[in-house]
Scaffold this motif. Structure first.
Motif, PDB file in Angstrom:
ATOM      1  N   MET A   1       3.520   5.451  -3.673  1.00  0.00           N
ATOM      2  CA  MET A   1       2.900   4.622  -4.464  1.00  0.00           C
ATOM      3  C   MET A   1       1.720   4.264  -4.133  1.00  0.00           C
ATOM      4  SD  MET A   1       4.829   4.588  -7.343  1.00  0.00           S
ATOM      5  CE  MET A   1       3.591   3.976  -7.777  1.00  0.00           C
ATOM      6  N   ASP A   2       1.453   3.759  -2.950  1.00  0.00           N
ATOM      7  CA  ASP A   2       0.551   3.240  -2.148  1.00  0.00           C
ATOM      8  C   ASP A   2      -0.700   5.054  -2.016  1.00  0.00           C
ATOM      9  OD1 ASP A   2      -0.309   1.191   0.056  1.00  0.00           O
ATOM     10  OD2 ASP A   2      -1.789   3.245   0.759  1.00  0.00           O
ATOM     11  N   GLU A  19       1.972  -1.355   7.812  1.00  0.00           N
ATOM     12  CA  GLU A  19       0.959  -2.096   8.190  1.00  0.00           C
ATOM     13  C   GLU A  19       0.591  -3.319   6.365  1.00  0.00           C
ATOM     14  OE1 GLU A  19      -3.159  -2.108   9.743  1.00  0.00           O
ATOM     15  OE2 GLU A  19      -1.754  -1.738  11.635  1.00  0.00           O
ATOM     16  N   ARG A  20       0.287  -2.556   5.046  1.00  0.00           N
ATOM     17  CA  ARG A  20       0.333  -2.984   4.491  1.00  0.00           C
ATOM     18  C   ARG A  20       1.689  -3.612   3.779  1.00  0.00           C
ATOM     19  NH1 ARG A  20      -4.134   0.319   3.721  1.00  0.00           N
ATOM     20  NH2 ARG A  20      -3.399   2.186   2.331  1.00  0.00           N
ATOM     21  N   HIS A  21       2.974  -2.812   4.188  1.00  0.00           N
ATOM     22  CA  HIS A  21       3.729  -2.321   2.867  1.00  0.00           C
ATOM     23  C   HIS A  21       5.050  -3.106   3.885  1.00  0.00           C
ATOM     24  CE1 HIS A  21       2.059  -1.372  -0.284  1.00  0.00           C
ATOM     25  NE2 HIS A  21       1.796  -0.295  -0.320  1.00  0.00           N
ATOM     26  N   SER A 119       4.107  -7.133  -7.685  1.00  0.00           N
ATOM     27  CA  SER A 119       4.305  -5.668  -7.285  1.00  0.00           C
ATOM     28  C   SER A 119       5.931  -4.669  -7.060  1.00  0.00           C
ATOM     29  CB  SER A 119       3.368  -4.622  -6.466  1.00  0.00           C
ATOM     30  OG  SER A 119       3.351  -6.051  -5.188  1.00  0.00           O
ATOM     31  N   TYR A 120       5.811  -4.005  -7.759  1.00  0.00           N
ATOM     32  CA  TYR A 120       7.454  -3.241  -7.209  1.00  0.00           C
ATOM     33  C   TYR A 120       7.567  -2.450  -5.906  1.00  0.00           C
ATOM     34  CZ  TYR A 120       8.213  -3.371 -12.153  1.00  0.00           C
ATOM     35  OH  TYR A 120       8.263  -3.776 -13.309  1.00  0.00           O
ATOM     36  N   MET A 121       8.270  -2.430  -5.068  1.00  0.00           N
ATOM     37  CA  MET A 121       8.482  -1.800  -4.139  1.00  0.00           C
ATOM     38  C   MET A 121       9.693  -0.799  -3.930  1.00  0.00           C
ATOM     39  SD  MET A 121       7.013  -1.359  -0.903  1.00  0.00           S
ATOM     40  CE  MET A 121       7.843  -0.022   0.734  1.00  0.00           C
ATOM     41  N   PHE A 122       9.495   0.780  -4.245  1.00  0.00           N
ATOM     42  CA  PHE A 122      10.002   1.438  -4.499  1.00  0.00           C
ATOM     43  C   PHE A 122      10.852   2.179  -2.950  1.00  0.00           C
ATOM     44  CE2 PHE A 122       7.209   1.399  -7.180  1.00  0.00           C
ATOM     45  CZ  PHE A 122       8.196   1.591  -9.058  1.00  0.00           C
ATOM     46  N   TYR A 123      12.204   2.205  -2.834  1.00  0.00           N
ATOM     47  CA  TYR A 123      12.771   2.109  -1.473  1.00  0.00           C
ATOM     48  C   TYR A 123      13.639   3.524  -2.285  1.00  0.00           C
ATOM     49  CZ  TYR A 123      11.566  -2.605  -0.065  1.00  0.00           C
ATOM     50  OH  TYR A 123      11.104  -3.319   0.179  1.00  0.00           O
ATOM     51  N   ILE A 124      13.185   4.842  -1.040  1.00  0.00           N
ATOM     52  CA  ILE A 124      13.846   5.846  -1.281  1.00  0.00           C
ATOM     53  C   ILE A 124      14.922   5.915  -0.629  1.00  0.00           C
ATOM     54  CG2 ILE A 124      13.870   8.233  -1.201  1.00  0.00           C
ATOM     55  CD1 ILE A 124      11.593   7.469  -2.912  1.00  0.00           C
TER      56      ILE A 124
END
Length: 124
Positions: A1-2, A19-21, A119-124
């Motif tokens: 996404m980034d 660092e951002r996430h 904002s969404y955080m998408f985890y895999i």
């Protein structure tokens, strides 16, 4: 996404994404390798190197990413199911999930997350 958010910009380093996430750079390296091998991202070497999407976010689906990182989309191993009715139900569920993922692009996900305050955080 980034990378989708920064599509068209200079390459993005994994360190800056981490660092951002608040993620491990090592973890991101493990994710980006199969994405690069599959041709969804490309790496740029050098002092200002990093990673970019190889195609616009409108052309990459959530299904593309998940299949590369996780394998085939199937909620259960229904081939072993003895009951034909249950097997058909699981096939319908699998197909419905695949349809949603294959019709949701990275651009769609970015637009959805930018429409809200969180904002969404998408985890895999």
């Amino acid at each position: 996404m980034d990378l989708a958010t920064r599509h068209g910009d200079k390459p993005t380093s994994l360190k800056s994404v981490a660092e951002r996430h608040d993620l491990s750079e090592h973890y991101l390296e493990q994710l980006v390798a199969p994405l690069r091998n599959a041709g969804l991202v490309r790496s740029v070497r050098g002092a200002y190197g990093g990673y970019n999407l190889s195609r616009p976010p409108e052309e990459i689906t959530a299904g593309d990413v998940i299949r590369i990182l996780e394998g085939p989309i199937s909620p259960v191993e229904f081939e072993e199911e003895d009951n034909p009715g249950r097997r058909q139900l699981w096939k319908k569920i699998r197909d419905a999930i695949a349809e949603v993922l294959d019709n949701t692009t990275l651009a769609d996900l970015n637009n959805q997350s930018s429409d809200s305050d969180d904002s969404y955080m998408f985890y895999i």
